[in-house]
Enzyme design. Structure first.
Site, PDB file in Angstrom:
ATOM      1  N   ARG A 171      12.679 -15.455  35.385  1.00 37.24           N
ATOM      2  CA  ARG A 171      12.001 -14.601  34.406  1.00 37.24           C
ATOM      3  C   ARG A 171      10.552 -13.747  35.107  1.00 37.24           C
ATOM      4  O   ARG A 171      10.161 -13.166  34.592  1.00 37.24           O
ATOM      5  CB  ARG A 171      10.443 -15.517  33.691  1.00 37.24           C
ATOM      6  CG  ARG A 171      10.812 -16.643  32.530  1.00 37.24           C
ATOM      7  CD  ARG A 171      12.052 -16.196  31.726  1.00 37.24           C
ATOM      8  NE  ARG A 171      12.176 -17.549  30.880  1.00 37.24           N
ATOM      9  CZ  ARG A 171      13.778 -18.075  31.478  1.00 37.24           C
ATOM     10  NH1 ARG A 171      14.536 -18.086  31.907  1.00 37.24           N
ATOM     11  NH2 ARG A 171      14.445 -19.429  30.312  1.00 37.24           N
ATOM     12  N   SER A 222       8.310 -18.798  23.585  1.00 41.46           N
ATOM     13  CA  SER A 222       7.231 -19.802  24.518  1.00 41.46           C
ATOM     14  C   SER A 222       6.854 -18.835  25.596  1.00 41.46           C
ATOM     15  O   SER A 222       7.421 -18.061  25.917  1.00 41.46           O
ATOM     16  CB  SER A 222       8.449 -19.703  26.020  1.00 41.46           C
ATOM     17  OG  SER A 222      10.144 -21.353  25.240  1.00 41.46           O
ATOM     18  N   GLU A 292       4.720 -16.467  30.163  1.00 40.45           N
ATOM     19  CA  GLU A 292       5.757 -15.966  30.158  1.00 40.45           C
ATOM     20  C   GLU A 292       5.792 -14.422  29.154  1.00 40.45           C
ATOM     21  O   GLU A 292       6.618 -13.553  29.528  1.00 40.45           O
ATOM     22  CB  GLU A 292       7.004 -16.594  29.303  1.00 40.45           C
ATOM     23  CG  GLU A 292       8.595 -16.273  29.488  1.00 40.45           C
ATOM     24  CD  GLU A 292       8.847 -17.362  28.824  1.00 40.45           C
ATOM     25  OE1 GLU A 292       9.771 -16.937  28.190  1.00 40.45           O
ATOM     26  OE2 GLU A 292       9.050 -18.316  29.612  1.00 40.45           O
TER      27      GLU A 292
END
Length: 300
Positions: A171, A222, A292
């Protein structure tokens, strides 16, 4: 008005536009200008105009991984998905696409051509540029696995950069440090596969998402990255925060790593809930949960 006329020569312009209309969270204050550049030359000229006017700029994909603050953004928000969204497939499995292209659309177009690799992306409601920026992924696959090179606008020039030079990780990418770089397009390398098998895999994952994720409520996907030792949703569940609510923001009953906009939530509601979860998880498990979801237009 003069600035608006300058911008309108190079793209579609919305004045005092609510960013809540442009994020999947349905949260955010307004921006001074929201502009859809007509093409790459227009994008470059708009950036020059903004610099001359001393106005900040922010590039927005489909707003699917973003928490905008409730404050007014006194600058220009650029969206590439209206015009800069073309894609091309070559016989060897190379896909060349502009940054504003829908990653879901690309996954389906690849499937139609019996090309495998983008199945993980068939449920990610963002642009290719956004996916490249954050190294979006699912099912143990990430966009960086397929990337060959990225067309980057930096210092007034467009350059193809090799994926090896972009510091990809879980990420993360170099783009998150080089905030003045703009992703314009990319080359992806896909592999030949069986169209029926690709379609079946995408269908099964769609059914799984519908069964396990709160797709009927506004969210940013998320909220937290998975730490090395556990799944974020399990940690949130174990501190008893499934269904926890602050203002209009709520931890999803269906999937605890989703915070949903249950009832006209403010960005402050979401931020407070995020902070509380991080504190509780750290107290109990000595684990730092990292978000995130990107934040935009926050003072701190």
């Amino acid at each position: 008005m003069e600035l608006e006329q300058q911008l309108a020569a190079y793209g579609d312009v919305e004045r005092n536009e609510s960013l809540a209309k442009h994020t999947t969270f349905r949260i955010g204050g307004s921006c001074a200008y929201l502009v859809y550049p007509k093409n790459q030359i227009a994008l470059m000229r708009i950036l020059e105009i903004a610099k001359q006017a001393n106005m900040p700029c922010k590039l927005l994909g489909k707003g699917s991984n973003l928490l905008c603050s409730d404050e007014v953004y006194p600058g220009i928000v650029l969206c590439l998905d209206r015009y800069m969204n073309e894609f091309y497939f070559e016989e060897d499995g190379t896909c060349v696409a502009q940054a504003g292209c829908s990653i879901i659309l690309l996954a389906h177009e690849a499937m139609k051509r019996s090309l495998s690799g983008l199945e993980f992306a068939c449920g990610i409601p963002g642009t290719l540029g956004g996916a490249i920026f954050m190294n979006a992924g699912a099912y143990k696959a990430s966009i960086s696995d397929l990337l060959h090179s990225v067309l980057v606008l930096r210092n007034g020039d467009c350059t193809w950069m090799d994926v090896a030079d972009l510091a990809y990780g879980y990420r993360t990418s170099r783009f998150q440090q080089e905030r003045d770089w703009i992703i314009v397009g990319a080359k992806l390398k896909l592999i030949e596969g069986d169209q029926n098998e690709i379609r079946e895999l995408m269908d099964s994952r769609r059914k799984r998402r519908m069964a396990t994720q709160p797709l009927d409520q506004p969210s940013a996907g998320s909220m937290f990255r998975n730490p090395e030792s556990a799944f974020a949703w399990e940690l949130i569940d174990q501190i008893g925060y499934r269904g926890k609510r602050i203002g209009g923001a709520m931890v999803s009953e269906k999937h605890p790593n989703f915070i949903v906009n249950a009832d006209h939530a403010s960005a402050a509601d979401v931020a407070a809930l995020v902070c509380e979860i991080q504190q509780k998880v750290k107290e109990r498990f000595k684990i730092e949960l990292r978000t995130e979801v990107e934040r935009f237009n926050w003072k701190n």
